[in-house]
Design an enzyme around this catalytic site. Structure first.
Site, PDB file in Angstrom:
ATOM      1  N   GLY A 172       0.824  -1.208   0.000  1.00 58.68           N
ATOM      2  CA  GLY A 172       0.000   0.000   0.000  1.00 58.68           C
ATOM      3  C   GLY A 172       0.853   1.251   0.000  1.00 58.68           C
ATOM      4  O   GLY A 172       0.616   2.203  -0.759  1.00 58.68           O
ATOM      5  N   ASP A 173       1.860   1.267   0.858  1.00 60.19           N
ATOM      6  CA  ASP A 173       2.782   2.401   0.923  1.00 60.19           C
ATOM      7  C   ASP A 173       3.701   2.454  -0.295  1.00 60.19           C
ATOM      8  O   ASP A 173       3.853   3.498  -0.935  1.00 60.19           O
ATOM      9  CB  ASP A 173       3.646   2.293   2.182  1.00 60.19           C
ATOM     10  N   LEU A 174       4.343   1.334  -0.594  1.00 59.11           N
ATOM     11  CA  LEU A 174       5.401   1.344  -1.603  1.00 59.11           C
ATOM     12  C   LEU A 174       4.862   1.606  -2.998  1.00 59.11           C
ATOM     13  O   LEU A 174       5.467   2.363  -3.774  1.00 59.11           O
ATOM     14  CB  LEU A 174       6.163   0.014  -1.569  1.00 59.11           C
TER      15      LEU A 174
END
Length: 390
Positions: A172-174
């Site tokens: 989700g972040d990357l």
């Protein structure tokens, strides 16, 4: 320590980095790897990822170190008039800004894209947030696992019959960071051509929904909700993991007719290639449970090393499911420089991280600077700003 001179496709590009924790710092590290000058603006207590346990090098967490090489750190209290003025002056000298605060947070401090672009029309402004700058969930807090859960990604991750799990890496972040870089770079190209910058707005939830790709298309067309996928492809029964007789798990991706024939031939099941039940992709999908049981039985009769060698020789993609010890001793990983050693001037500044996957010819940045200490570059940056005013 002054960061290494910029060398690479983005040499001469200046980025002001108002990011924290993971999605934003990952994005700006990519820009730094590409040669941009990245100035990371940190509050007096620093990026919160500096304090994530359990491992620390030179006073900062290895979590911070994994996404903050090739940057300069400017410690600044933007809640003060002086700090805010410095931040705005810094933006005025920059080509782009990257931020991942909750929507409205920077504007509350006195900084917003429209005002800054009025002063510098070519400015590109990239924002990463959980749910976007508008919509009913705009102000809801989000972390990686939250968007994995809400996007449907988590509903397909894990073994059938068990509880859903998050992906082992924070996609989700990357992935939001990657999309932010794509949007920012394309907007920089446009700004060079037109003299006008634009806002790049990336939502972590939007990105996860975009990653659904063929699963989304299948559901939207047929209405069938996919379940937990485990280590298998739900449409291709010979694209999955199998356990060998020595207990090792082998990933196999036999997704073409030639690969399927090679797979069954290596397993001593060559007749299956001509069996009407398995003659093509549609037949194999229809009779997938029978096929999977036959393949499982044969995998269990062989040792993993021998089986992988024979599969690869037959041009069937196959590999052991490696842990990180195996990964960071893999000759290919080492050859490609993906085990990266970072060094600072102090004996304590030694850190190994995952390397930069982008390779260039002629080479780009070959020396990577150690993640900066909090406020390490205040003297250098403030002196330059002072000189610019004078």
């Amino acid at each position: 320590m002054t960061a290494s001179p910029s060398v690479g496709p983005l040499a001469g590009v200046r980025i002001v980095d108002f990011t924290l924790f993971l999605s934003g710092p990952f994005a700006t590290q990519i820009l730094g790897d590409l040669g941009a000058e990245v100035i990371k603006v940190e509050a007096p207590d620093g990026d919160m990822s500096r304090s994530v346990p359990p491992r620390f090098v030179d006073g900062s967490s290895t979590y911070f170190g994994s996404t903050n090489r090739n940057k300069k750190s400017l410690m600044l209290d933007m809640r003060t008039p002086e700090g805010l003025a410095i931040a705005r002056q810094l933006i005025g000298e920059a080509d782009a800004v990257v931020e991942n605060f909750r929507p409205g947070k920077l504007a509350h401090l006195g900084i917003n894209a429209a005002t800054e672009r009025a002063r510098k029309p070519s400015l590109v402004w990239a924002s990463i947030s959980g749910f976007g700058q508008d919509g009913p969930l705009r102000d809801r807090p989000a972390y990686d696992m939250i968007v994995q859960a809400m996007s449907g990604v988590m509903s397909m991750t894990g073994e059938p019959g068990r509880e859903p799990v998050r992906a082992g890496v924070p996609i989700g972040d990357l992935c939001a960071g990657l999309y932010a870089v794509i949007g920012l770079l394309s907007s920089l190209l446009e700004a060079r051509r037109t003299g006008v910058g634009r806002d790049v707005e990336v939502s972590m939830l939007d990105v996860q929904v975009a990653l659904l790709t063929y699963q989304a298309a299948s559901y939207l067309q047929g209405g069938e909700v996919p379940g937990l996928q485990g280590s298998a492809h739900d449409f291709i029964p010979s694209y999955r993991c199998f356990r060998a007789g020595d207990g090792k798990v082998i990933a196999v991706t036999a997704n073409t007719e030639n690969m399927f024939r090679g797979l069954v031939r290596v397993l001593g099941l060559g007749d299956l290639a001509n069996d009407p039940r398995f003659k093509d992709g549609k037949s194999r999908y229809k009779n997938r449970e029978t096929l999977i049981n036959l393949l499982n039985t044969e995998f269990a009769r062989s040792s993993s090393g021998d089986l992988i060698e024979r599969l690869v020789a037959a041009e069937v993609p196959a590999a052991a499911v490696d842990d990180l010890e195996a990964v960071f001793n893999n000759p290919q990983v080492l050859h490609r420089g993906m085990r990266l050693k970072l060094h600072g001037p102090s004996p304590d500044q030694r850190l190994e991280v995952a390397g930069d996957p982008m390779k260039f010819n002629p080479p780009g940045r070959t020396v990577h600077s150690f993640p900066p200490r909090l406020g390490e570059h205040n003297g250098e940056i403030l002196a330059r700003l002072k000189q610019a005013v004078a």
